[in-house]
Structure formats: C-alpha cells, structure tokens
Design a protein around this motif. Structure first.
Motif, mmCIF file in Angstrom:
data_model
loop_
_atom_site.group_PDB
_atom_site.id
_atom_site.type_symbol
_atom_site.label_atom_id
_atom_site.label_comp_id
_atom_site.label_asym_id
_atom_site.label_seq_id
_atom_site.Cartn_x
_atom_site.Cartn_y
_atom_site.Cartn_z
ATOM 1 N N ALA A 174 0.832 -1.147 -0.107
ATOM 2 C CA ALA A 174 0.203 0.223 -0.074
ATOM 3 C C ALA A 174 0.992 1.285 -0.013
ATOM 4 C CB ALA A 174 -0.890 -0.085 1.274
ATOM 5 N N THR A 175 0.820 1.920 -1.061
ATOM 6 C CA THR A 175 1.683 3.069 -1.378
ATOM 7 C C THR A 175 0.896 4.465 -1.239
ATOM 8 O OG1 THR A 175 1.715 2.999 -3.519
ATOM 9 C CG2 THR A 175 3.476 1.856 -2.467
ATOM 10 N N VAL A 176 1.393 5.618 -0.936
ATOM 11 C CA VAL A 176 0.914 7.016 -1.121
ATOM 12 C C VAL A 176 1.930 7.692 -1.686
ATOM 13 C CG1 VAL A 176 -0.742 6.927 0.534
ATOM 14 C CG2 VAL A 176 1.482 7.677 1.159
ATOM 15 N N CYS A 177 1.646 8.430 -2.861
ATOM 16 C CA CYS A 177 2.696 9.181 -3.673
ATOM 17 C C CYS A 177 2.971 10.655 -3.212
ATOM 18 C CB CYS A 177 2.498 9.025 -5.160
ATOM 19 S SG CYS A 177 2.659 7.378 -5.792
ATOM 20 N N TYR A 178 3.817 10.790 -2.566
ATOM 21 C CA TYR A 178 4.057 12.420 -2.355
ATOM 22 C C TYR A 178 5.125 13.148 -3.189
ATOM 23 C CZ TYR A 178 5.596 16.305 0.620
ATOM 24 O OH TYR A 178 5.464 17.587 1.230
ATOM 25 N N TYR A 179 4.552 14.123 -3.950
ATOM 26 C CA TYR A 179 5.155 14.909 -4.946
ATOM 27 C C TYR A 179 5.955 16.169 -4.191
ATOM 28 C CZ TYR A 179 2.384 12.272 -8.197
ATOM 29 O OH TYR A 179 1.706 11.471 -9.006
ATOM 30 N N GLY A 180 5.605 16.327 -3.206
ATOM 31 C CA GLY A 180 5.765 17.786 -2.379
ATOM 32 C C GLY A 180 5.641 18.931 -3.388
ATOM 33 N N CYS A 181 6.213 20.081 -3.224
ATOM 34 C CA CYS A 181 5.886 21.396 -3.792
ATOM 35 C C CYS A 181 6.560 21.760 -4.945
ATOM 36 C CB CYS A 181 5.654 22.410 -2.960
ATOM 37 S SG CYS A 181 7.052 22.639 -2.101
ATOM 38 N N LEU A 182 8.043 21.549 -4.991
ATOM 39 C CA LEU A 182 8.781 21.567 -6.064
ATOM 40 C C LEU A 182 8.659 20.946 -7.317
ATOM 41 C CD1 LEU A 182 11.999 22.173 -3.800
ATOM 42 C CD2 LEU A 182 10.494 24.004 -4.891
ATOM 43 N N THR A 183 8.194 19.869 -7.624
ATOM 44 C CA THR A 183 8.225 19.193 -8.757
ATOM 45 C C THR A 183 7.190 19.937 -9.427
ATOM 46 O OG1 THR A 183 8.909 17.184 -7.603
ATOM 47 C CG2 THR A 183 7.862 16.913 -9.776
ATOM 48 N N VAL A 184 6.165 20.164 -9.179
ATOM 49 C CA VAL A 184 5.107 20.610 -9.958
ATOM 50 C C VAL A 184 4.641 22.171 -9.786
ATOM 51 C CG1 VAL A 184 3.635 18.535 -9.853
ATOM 52 C CG2 VAL A 184 3.283 19.972 -8.137
ATOM 53 N N ARG A 185 5.312 22.832 -8.904
ATOM 54 C CA ARG A 185 5.040 24.299 -8.644
ATOM 55 C C ARG A 185 6.140 25.058 -8.833
ATOM 56 N NH1 ARG A 185 1.977 22.714 -4.120
ATOM 57 N NH2 ARG A 185 -0.256 22.586 -4.345
#
Length: 320
Positions: A174-185
C-alpha cells in the motif's frame, strides 16, 4: 516450382520488412539524455542516484552526466541573490547544450525547479540571457527539454516499457505518492497542468503493481527548505503528512525529492517519542520501488541507507 519460389521470396521480403520495422522502433525507443545529479544525489541521497541509474539502465535510457557541473544553489541562492541563483543554474543548462543534448534529466525536485525557472526566465528575457552568458562565459539558447525523473518515466511509451519490465509486482504494497511542492510548482515554470493533483508517480506505482492509495496531501509542502532555520515548523508539517499517510492506511510513502525524503525519514523517531504519529512509515524513492519491481537485485543494498528500515515491510510482502 516457380510459384513456390515466388511465395518464399515474398515471405522473405515480409520478414525483412518486419525486422527493419522492429529495428527502427527499437532505435526510436532508445534514449540518451544529459544527467544532472545535483549535490544531494552525490551526497546524502546516494540511494536515489544509484536507483535512478538502475532503472534508467533497465529501460534503455542512457544517462550522460554533465562534465564539470556545479551546485544549482537550491534552497539558498535565490533567497540571497537573484542573479547568482539564475547564473548557477544557467551554467549547467549551457553545459548540457554545449554537449549537444536535447533533453536534461534532473531527479532532484529542488534542482529541477531552479533549472526550470532559470530556463524560462532566460528564454523570456533576452537581456537577462546576455547578462548570464557574460557571467558564466557560456551562452544558453533555451532549446533544452528539462524533465524531472517521474516526468520522463511516466511518458506513455516509457510507461509501457515499465510494464513490460516488471518481474516482481509490488502486489499488496500500500503506497501513497508524495510529490511535494517543487516538482509541480510554480506551474508557470514547471508547465504541469494538473499541479494540484499530478498523476506521474501514481501511474508508475500502478504500473509496478502496487496497491496505490490516493490521498489529499500529495502536493502539500513539508517545509524541508526550512529544516535549519525553523526546525519547529518542519517537524510540525512532517508530522501532519505522516499522520495523513497513516489515515490513508499507507504502508510506505513514495517520494521523488531528496529534501522531502530526508525531512520525512529523519523526523520519525522524535515524532513517535512525542506521540505525534501513531507509527513509523518507510520513505522510499520512486526509483527504488521501480527497481525492486523490475527484479533488479542490486537495489537491496540500498535499504540500510534509510533511517526507517523498509526491510521488515518488504520482507512481509515477499519483496525483499
């Protein structure tokens, strides 16, 4: 007899055409890109660097590390001197262009954000471009394609390759993906359309067979950039993310940023001792889990580098 020979000749032509088409498709699928590891991947995030190289090698992506690359100044330069922040990133962009690359791959989200920002500013400001060329001694024309690791791996043709390469599906993990704020913003630089709900990493985990969970905190900031100046803020925000991952019944958090990884991995002993989180959760790089799912055994040597040991979880799932 003549008819049989004509049939054999036609069959041979069809076989030759099929072989040429397959060969052409394979060449199109092969990819050579410039590689900018940044300081973290040559230091505290060696496991990210090593697993990135493992996965890219397995998928036919040839990484050519930039010669004489320099620190991009992420987390400090842009807060103290704007021109210096652009110049540090611009020099690396110019190095990639000088080496005649078309694509630059950057695993670290913080480095990616700084180089992507400098690229956009130079392309949109000719005067700034001339000034940067004077400072660095190298012009940059702004023709590079700059991609974070999950962006290149989640391309449709590469996602298909990932599915073909899976040998040990992450079934029941069971995974949750965490992108943070710097990859997309910010989207004006990253050009990520769905920056509130990106799916690059989720699609990769689904391709790897994981029991991926969706949650509402995938792009919340963990404030890793304030780790030294305001550790109280960093600890509080890390605690919120870890509690929300627990509420989502996640067994591990998947990341693509070394700063997020360090922040979430190192805070857990203190947060657990203060009863601010109910349990510890392993923090794993997306490339580590992909390498594991692809059956790359060498990834096992990376587990001891994590403060929250993922081996009990992976062993229980039959993955380690």
């Amino acid at each position: 007899m003549l008819g049989l020979r004509l049939q054999q000749t036609e069959q041979q032509r069809r076989n030759d055409r099929a072989w040429r088409l397959k060969n052409l498709q394979q060449r199109k699928m092969a990819m050579k890109v410039a590689y900018y590891p940044g300081c973290s991947l040559h230091g505290t995030a060696e496991e990210y660097d090593e697993s990135t190289r493992m996965v890219c090698n397995g998928l036919g992506i040839e990484l050519e590390e930039l010669e004489d690359w320099n620190c991009c100044g992420a987390s400090s330069a842009h807060a103290t001197n704007d021109k210096l922040a652009v110049a540090l990133a611009a020099r690396n962009l110019a190095l990639a262009e000088q080496a005649r690359h078309q694509t630059l791959l950057i695993p670290c989200s913080a480095c990616y954000q700084r180089l992507k920002s400098a690229d956009a500013r130079i392309r949109n400001d000719q005067k700034l471009g001339v000034e940067m060329a004077s400072l660095t001694g190298m012009p940059y024309s702004g023709k590079l394609e700059i991609l974070q690791i999950i962006q290149i791996l989640a391309r449709p043709e590469m996602l298909e390759k990932v599915r073909e390469k899976i040998r040990k599906p992450l079934k029941d993990l069971a995974t949750v993906c965490y992108y943070g704020c710097l990859t997309v913003r910010p989207p004006k630089y990253t050009q990520v359309a769905d920056y509130e709900n990106p799916m690059f990493m989720d699609e990769l985990m689904q391709a790897a067979g994981a029991a991926n969970r969706f949650w509402s905190y995938k792009t919340e900031c963990c404030s890793a950039g304030l780790a030294m100046a305001r550790s109280d803020v960093t600890k509080k925000l890390a605690g919120i993310l870890l509690r929300m991952a627990d509420e989502a019944d996640a067994e591990c958090i998947v990341v693509s940023c070394p700063m997020c990884h360090a922040n979430l991995d190192t805070r857990q002993d203190a947060l657990l001792a203060e009863r601010q989180i109910p349990r510890k959760i392993p923090i794993l790089y997306v490339t580590e889990l992909l390498a594991l799912a692809m059956g790359i055994q060498a990834v096992g040597k990376l587990w001891p580098k994590h403060l929250v040991d993922p081996r009990p979880l992976l062993t229980a799932k039959g993955l380690a």
